[in-house]
Structure formats: C-alpha cells, structure tokens
Design a protein around this motif. Structure first.
Motif, mmCIF file in Angstrom:
data_model
loop_
_atom_site.group_PDB
_atom_site.id
_atom_site.type_symbol
_atom_site.label_atom_id
_atom_site.label_comp_id
_atom_site.label_asym_id
_atom_site.label_seq_id
_atom_site.Cartn_x
_atom_site.Cartn_y
_atom_site.Cartn_z
ATOM 1 N N GLY A 1 0.666 -1.117 0.152
ATOM 2 C CA GLY A 1 0.028 0.015 0.161
ATOM 3 C C GLY A 1 0.853 1.052 -0.013
ATOM 4 N N ARG A 2 2.043 1.103 -0.686
ATOM 5 C CA ARG A 2 2.930 2.464 -0.630
ATOM 6 C C ARG A 2 2.648 3.320 -1.767
ATOM 7 N NH1 ARG A 2 8.805 2.107 0.875
ATOM 8 N NH2 ARG A 2 9.942 3.195 -0.346
ATOM 9 N N PRO A 3 2.683 4.497 -1.365
ATOM 10 C CA PRO A 3 2.358 5.637 -2.481
ATOM 11 C C PRO A 3 3.320 5.674 -3.543
ATOM 12 C CG PRO A 3 2.496 6.699 -0.028
ATOM 13 C CD PRO A 3 2.910 5.302 -0.003
ATOM 14 N N PRO B 1 11.819 -2.453 -0.533
ATOM 15 C CA PRO B 1 11.456 -1.589 0.396
ATOM 16 C C PRO B 1 11.360 -2.446 1.881
ATOM 17 C CG PRO B 1 9.813 -1.955 -0.612
ATOM 18 C CD PRO B 1 11.119 -2.642 -1.298
ATOM 19 N N SER B 2 11.259 -2.080 2.947
ATOM 20 C CA SER B 2 11.006 -2.396 4.102
ATOM 21 C C SER B 2 9.811 -3.223 3.971
ATOM 22 C CB SER B 2 11.086 -1.461 5.395
ATOM 23 O OG SER B 2 9.854 -0.675 4.920
ATOM 24 N N ALA B 3 9.644 -4.499 4.650
ATOM 25 C CA ALA B 3 8.672 -5.421 4.035
ATOM 26 C C ALA B 3 7.381 -5.300 5.228
ATOM 27 C CB ALA B 3 9.059 -6.919 4.389
ATOM 28 N N ASN B 4 7.125 -4.099 5.470
ATOM 29 C CA ASN B 4 5.757 -3.948 6.261
ATOM 30 C C ASN B 4 4.845 -3.039 5.259
ATOM 31 O OD1 ASN B 4 7.988 -1.558 6.303
ATOM 32 N ND2 ASN B 4 6.151 -0.421 6.781
ATOM 33 N N THR B 5 3.565 -3.461 6.254
ATOM 34 C CA THR B 5 2.667 -2.274 5.348
ATOM 35 C C THR B 5 2.697 -0.985 5.633
ATOM 36 O OG1 THR B 5 0.724 -4.110 6.262
ATOM 37 C CG2 THR B 5 -0.040 -1.736 5.653
ATOM 38 N N LYS C 1 3.822 9.730 7.260
ATOM 39 C CA LYS C 1 3.410 9.376 8.514
ATOM 40 C C LYS C 1 3.952 7.896 8.435
ATOM 41 C CE LYS C 1 0.538 8.396 12.532
ATOM 42 N NZ LYS C 1 0.714 9.146 13.350
ATOM 43 N N HIS C 2 4.647 7.541 9.424
ATOM 44 C CA HIS C 2 5.682 6.510 8.969
ATOM 45 C C HIS C 2 6.102 5.728 10.204
ATOM 46 C CE1 HIS C 2 8.583 6.090 5.284
ATOM 47 N NE2 HIS C 2 8.236 4.862 5.948
ATOM 48 N N TYR C 3 6.399 4.308 10.237
ATOM 49 C CA TYR C 3 6.926 3.895 11.437
ATOM 50 C C TYR C 3 5.947 3.963 12.318
ATOM 51 C CZ TYR C 3 11.139 5.441 8.925
ATOM 52 O OH TYR C 3 11.810 5.790 7.555
HETATM 53 MG MG MG Z 1 10.114 1.527 4.795
#
Ligand code: MG
Ligand code: AMP
Length: 337
Positions: A54-56, A139-143, A233-235
């Motif tokens: 769901g990455r911009p 990229p980091s493997a998070n939502t 907004k992140h992390y």
């Molecule tokens: Mg990341």
C-alpha cells in the motif's frame, strides 16, 4: 495467495531466487530490516511491491546489488566520492543515490531520475541477489506506515496472503533502515535518511556532511522532500506515541500526571528499578535502541497500549536514526520538560 515460509538453507534460497526471477515478490532478511524483494528491472514485479505494501507510487525503492562494481550497469554517472564511500562502507547499511539509466524502470524510482543503490551484507540477501542474477528492489517489508519488520514473523503478519514467500533469517542486526545519502560535491554529502552509517563515520571521508532538514523537522505545506519517504507518516503503530524529552525524574512525574488504563512507557533498561508504572524497555545505548525500537513498537500494539510515553533517545551517532524513526512514529509530538 499462499505465502510460504522458507528457511535459509541453500535449497530454499534457490526457491526464493527462482520466485524473484519469475516476477514474484519475497520477504528477505537483511542486516537493517526485512525487505520485500522483487526484480528491480521488471516493472510488473515492482508494481506488486507497491500493491502489497500500500505504498504511495512516488516513494522510491532502493536497488540492492551483490557488489558495488555492478552499480555502473544501472547508473549514468558515479562520482569518485561514491567509490571511496563504497570502498569503506559497502557491503553494509549505506544507500547512495545516483543518476539511474534506463534498465531501471520509472516505477522503481518513484518517478525520479535517480536511484538509491545499496550492497547488503546479510548473507541471505547477498546469496539471493547472486542466485537470481537480478538487481533487487526491496523496501522494508511492512504495510506502508506501520513499523518496519525485524523478524520473519513481522513480515508474515503484514504480508501473509499478499506475497509468494518469506525467508526466515532470524533477527535483523541493526534494526533500522539504511543511511541514505546524496552526493553534493567533490567531498560533500547530504544525509537524506539517517541510519547506522552515521554522520560521524561519513565525516571521516567527507569534508562536509549535511543533515537534511526533513530528518528532524516536519515538512511545511508545499515543501519538497529530498527523500520522498520523509514526507509520509511512518513507522507508526496503532498506539499514540509521545516522546518525552527530559531527565528521569521529570519523566516519571509527567507519566504520573497523565496515567491511564491504556498508558505504557518505553524507557531505557537502566531506568527499570526506579520506574513505578507499566513499561517496556528499549536498551540503553543507541545501537541497542535501534535494534529493538521497531520490535517494541509492534509489541506495544500486541498488548493493547493506547498511549505510549517514550524516553527520548540521544541524537548523536546511531541515536539520530532512532530519533528520526520515533519522531515520525509520534507524528512529531514531543514534550520537552
Ligand atoms: Mg520503509
Ligand atoms: P524503504 O525502502 O522503506 O527503506 O524506503 C526507501 C527510502 O529511501 C525512500 O522512502 C526514500 O526516502 C529514500 N530513497 C530511495 N531512493 C531515493 C532516491 N532516488 N532519492 C532520494 N531518496 C531515495
């Protein structure tokens, strides 16, 4: 889609590499955090990364290579300073932004004409790059927006059913994403995102190391981010994170005045004996804090924390990376006492 959990045996790493060659995406351990890897030169594969997270679309991906000598295959120009930095810090947690060539599609670079190049040191990631023979966008493997994963189970939680496989390579050593730098002059770099290659370490090779304003400050309306990831907004876990920058006595008094059923505090290990309220700890020095931060933010959600007061980390050395992630997780909410 059934997401398979793979071990780091040779046989399973070959499976992971085949998946990547076939345009699938795979969760892969690295020394920074777990990455969501796909063939960086395959636009359709890269599109799957943006969908799963769901990455911009304007947030660029870092391209991972087995050796810095391959960087010339994907870029149009490499300044001498980049070679010197690579010689010292690669493989490792350093990403160098360089002008990209046409082998890397625009979707990978989020529409930019530059690309971040990193040479990971983690043996699993390294082996998968070699076996697949592809540049790997990861990229980091998070939502998107949620804390980055430092364990295979974090990736499974965010990505189960959305990706082909996750390779379990244990806990990520550094715990925060790579340092991202742009080269600005013959001996000058700008840190776009702080990480475990610190300003102090870069200063040993560069006469000038600029810390981009967006690292510790919220962008103002209309302001352009040199590092697009910094504008989101992140992390951020579900819990409301608030940084309290004070000594321990004032911290205890502040938490006491704001205590509630769903309040937790994230404190240093050394504070434990004196702290009278519910807490988790995130180490003492900056490297321990980096290693533990994202895991703790996820655990705070697991226990149902509503509000979390966090002892402010230092901003020197690796501490700048910890502070940068926390201040975004906190939506820039800092109480200074
Ligand atoms: Mg990341
Ligand atoms: P992640 O993949 O989650 O570690 O995020 C990668 C971050 O690196 C992005 O959000 C950007 O902030 C930064 N980055 C990657 N490529 C570039 C680039 N070409 N120019 C500037 N920053 C970049």
């Amino acid at each position: 889609m059934n997401t398979v959990l793979l071990s780091d045996s040779n046989n399973e790493l070959e499976k992971a590499s085949d998946l990547i060659r076939n345009g699938e995406i795979v969760g892969i351990p690295t020394e920074t955090v777990y990455g969501l890897g796909a063939d960086a030169s395959n636009a359709n594969a890269v599109r799957k990364i943006f969908e799963a997270k769901g990455r911009p679309a304007d947030n660029p991906l870092i391209v991972h290579l087995a050796d810095f000598s391959q960087a010339k295959d994907f870029t149009t120009y490499i300044p001498e300073l980049a070679y010197e930095l690579a010689e010292r810090f690669c493989p490792g947690p350093l990403t160098i932004v360089l002008p990209k060539n046409k082998k890397i599609p625009m979707i990978t670079s989020g529409g930019l004409d530059t690309i971040g190049i990193r040479i990971p040191s983690h043996p699993v990631m390294h082996r998968i790059i070699e076996l697949s023979g592809r540049p790997i966008a990861a990229p980091s493997a998070n939502t998107s927006g949620y804390p980055s994963p430092t364990l295979a189970e974090h990736v499974m939680r965010d990505m189960n059913g959305k990706i082909a496989a996750v390779v379990d390579g244990g806990c990520s050593e550094f715990g925060v994403e790579s340092t991202v730098i742009a080269i600005e002059g013959k001996s000058s770099v700008r840190i776009l995102r702080p990480g475990c290659v610190t300003k102090e370490m870069l200063s040993e090779l560069c006469s000038e190391v600029i810390i981009d304003h967006a690292i510790l400050h919220e962008l103002e309306a209309g302001q352009k981010a040199a590092s697009p990831g910094m504008k989101y907004k992140h992390y951020s876990p579900k819990a409301n994170i608030i940084i309290v920058d004070s000594d321990l006595d004032s911290f205890i008094a502040y938490v006491g005045a704001n205590i509630n059923d769903d309040v937790y505090s994230l404190i240093f290990d050394k504070d434990k004996d004196l702290f009278p309220y519910r807490y988790m700890t995130y180490g003492n020095d900056s490297s321990e804090q980096a290693h533990l931060l994202f895991q703790r933010l996820r655990e705070l959600d697991d226990v149902g924390a509503g509000k979390v007061f966090v002892r402010a980390p230092k901003t020197e050395g690796v501490g700048l990376a910890v502070y940068n992630r926390l201040i975004r997780a906190a939506g820039f909410e800092v109480i200074r006492i």
